[in-house]
Motif scaffolding. Sequence first.
Motif, PDB file in Angstrom:
ATOM      1  N   PRO B   4      14.946   9.514 -11.748  1.00  0.00           N
ATOM      2  CA  PRO B   4      13.836   9.737 -12.591  1.00  0.00           C
ATOM      3  C   PRO B   4      12.471   9.016 -12.346  1.00  0.00           C
ATOM      4  CG  PRO B   4      15.976   9.697 -13.740  1.00  0.00           C
ATOM      5  CD  PRO B   4      16.277   9.328 -12.567  1.00  0.00           C
ATOM      6  N   ALA B   5      13.017   7.544 -12.347  1.00  0.00           N
ATOM      7  CA  ALA B   5      11.859   6.443 -11.838  1.00  0.00           C
ATOM      8  C   ALA B   5      11.171   6.896 -10.668  1.00  0.00           C
ATOM      9  CB  ALA B   5      12.377   5.300 -11.837  1.00  0.00           C
ATOM     10  N   VAL B   6      12.067   7.016  -9.750  1.00  0.00           N
ATOM     11  CA  VAL B   6      11.406   7.423  -8.141  1.00  0.00           C
ATOM     12  C   VAL B   6      10.619   8.739  -8.466  1.00  0.00           C
ATOM     13  CG1 VAL B   6      12.071   7.885  -5.802  1.00  0.00           C
ATOM     14  CG2 VAL B   6      13.214   6.378  -7.048  1.00  0.00           C
ATOM     15  N   VAL B   8       9.081  10.149 -10.830  1.00  0.00           N
ATOM     16  CA  VAL B   8       7.777  10.184 -11.311  1.00  0.00           C
ATOM     17  C   VAL B   8       6.672   9.103 -10.776  1.00  0.00           C
ATOM     18  CG1 VAL B   8       6.726   9.112 -13.360  1.00  0.00           C
ATOM     19  CG2 VAL B   8       8.794  10.220 -13.736  1.00  0.00           C
ATOM     20  N   PHE B   9       7.501   8.113 -10.124  1.00  0.00           N
ATOM     21  CA  PHE B   9       6.707   7.320  -9.358  1.00  0.00           C
ATOM     22  C   PHE B   9       5.983   7.896  -8.166  1.00  0.00           C
ATOM     23  CE2 PHE B   9       5.925   3.775  -6.284  1.00  0.00           C
ATOM     24  CZ  PHE B   9       5.064   2.862  -6.944  1.00  0.00           C
ATOM     25  N   LEU B  10       6.923   8.862  -7.349  1.00  0.00           N
ATOM     26  CA  LEU B  10       6.295   9.661  -6.058  1.00  0.00           C
ATOM     27  C   LEU B  10       5.275  10.580  -6.627  1.00  0.00           C
ATOM     28  CD1 LEU B  10       9.550  10.229  -4.026  1.00  0.00           C
ATOM     29  CD2 LEU B  10       7.514   8.680  -3.510  1.00  0.00           C
ATOM     30  N   GLY B  11       5.661  11.235  -7.757  1.00  0.00           N
ATOM     31  CA  GLY B  11       4.685  12.369  -8.220  1.00  0.00           C
ATOM     32  C   GLY B  11       3.517  11.904  -8.693  1.00  0.00           C
ATOM     33  N   PHE B  12       3.415  10.746  -9.473  1.00  0.00           N
ATOM     34  CA  PHE B  12       2.190  10.383  -9.858  1.00  0.00           C
ATOM     35  C   PHE B  12       1.241   9.315  -9.119  1.00  0.00           C
ATOM     36  CE2 PHE B  12       4.137  12.980 -13.274  1.00  0.00           C
ATOM     37  CZ  PHE B  12       2.976  13.645 -13.431  1.00  0.00           C
TER      38      PHE B  12
END
Lengths: 289, 290
Positions: B4-6, B8-12
Amino acid sequence: MTLTTRNGSTRRRSDSRRLPWGSPIVYFVALVVIALMLGPVAYIILGGFRTNSQITVEPGGLPDPWVIQNYLDVLVSPIFWGEVWNSTVVGVATTAGAVALGLMASYVLARYSFRGRGLLYALFAAGLMFPITVAITPLYIVVRNLGLMNTLPGVILPQIAFALPVTVIILVPFLRAIPDEIQEAASIDGCGRLSFFWRMVLPLSIPGVITVSILAFIGSWNAYLLPLFILNNEASFTLPLGVQAFSSQYSVDTAKVLAFTSLSMIPALVFFSLFERRIVGGLTGAVKG
Amino acid sequence: MAGPAVLVFLGFVIVPVIMAAYYGFFRWSGFGPATDFVGLLNYVTIFNDPNFQQALGHNLFIVVMSLVIQGPIALLLALLLNRRMRGQSVIRVLIFVPYVIAEVVVGTGFSLMLATNGALNGVLENAGLGWLAQDWLADPDIAIWTLMGILTWKYVGFAVILFLAGLQGIPEELYEAASIDGASFWQIQRRITIPLLGPTIRIWAFLSIIGALQLFDLVYIIWGQYVSSVAGTNTMAIYMVATGRNAGNFGYGNAVAVVIFLISMVVALLYQRFVLRRDTAGAITERGAK
């Protein structure tokens, strides 16, 4: 972290060193610095207790007499409380999201070795160097494409993403410091990976979690640029946008603007003073690696 | 679990940066698909625009002056406060307060305080120093120094806290040995403290440089996009917002974002390569491998 040793070592050090000047000078300098640091804050808070005519006649004076009408006006305003609510929702959700996602990612990064671990860590670390400013224009487009304009999740999700680097950088050393023996003992006692995470890792990393929570919350509470891009209707404003809207709307009513402004900074100041040691410890821990 | 962290980080974070690079090649109003491909035209325009050159100049000025002003002040304060005294922890907290206050609050407060008929000029007048009163915010000769003053006020506490933490890491034995050898207070500071504080100072300088290159909030709140270019305080990020989103030219705004990103990255990499190389905490190059 560093803080537990700090007081002890300072004490011993200064006892053993002869300092060539007396401490009155130090106190004097400290006093001047504090006056400079708090002067503008005092101006905002005290200005809220004055009337506009007092401010016009004597811009740098003290309240005489003190009036609480400005603060009362703000405190009964539904707009103010709406913005407090929005800021609180955004702050709490950002903090919860950043901590939950950051803790899981840090756990993996700290305790398992796998291909690409270094790369993943470097990716988060690199994120630390690029604040939200450079990504704001495309971020706005991403949020708009997701249909999240003028909604609080449109601010929350990007803020979680941009809070992750600091969270990961601070939490990884914490989780790495948990001795392997604990994990071995736990697994001998029949504790699986997930239950180890819940029953051992989580409690042991509470100090780090508090640090990153406060940082995420204060960062979110003070955030300006992202809400400025995403939130365009007043009902969705967070407090920083509200302060600005209020100060342009009531630009002639300086006293009320100052009252509004000082009320808006209270939560961040309260959080900070409650957890000051943890914030400072976390920041220095992060910088020292 | 890192998934999940990856995501969200990639997406935003990562995807927007890539998108900026893509849209930077278009003239695009931000609506519908981008079709008006203009190649490098946006970039040519940016670098030929005197407004951008001016903004870049201001950013570089702020980078240098932040280091030159805040560094020594913070170092002196940290050295002064790094001793046992009553109220030490209170002093530390109070110095850090401006750092915690929102930029909007700081901006609103200072713009009222520094107005021509504001509190600062009023206080100067009352103190018989009326000749010192200035048009702090609007005078183009003074505004950028006013900005430096506000930046110093807001961020010097952060430097002090970092330096104080760094000072705790210096072994006491060195101080004892030096004072037995008869070294004076200032000799000790210059020969022992400052060299050993090097890693902390270098990290602080790095954070300060990156922050100064991307400065936006305070300038936008106090001066706004139009006044800031007249008063001589506009920055690259102000230019980006003014010519991009506010002018409805998202392709161009993205190109400016890419330019700021590249400038920051080049500075970051050069700094990592040549200054931080000696320290263990090189975040991009060494941390991951550790």
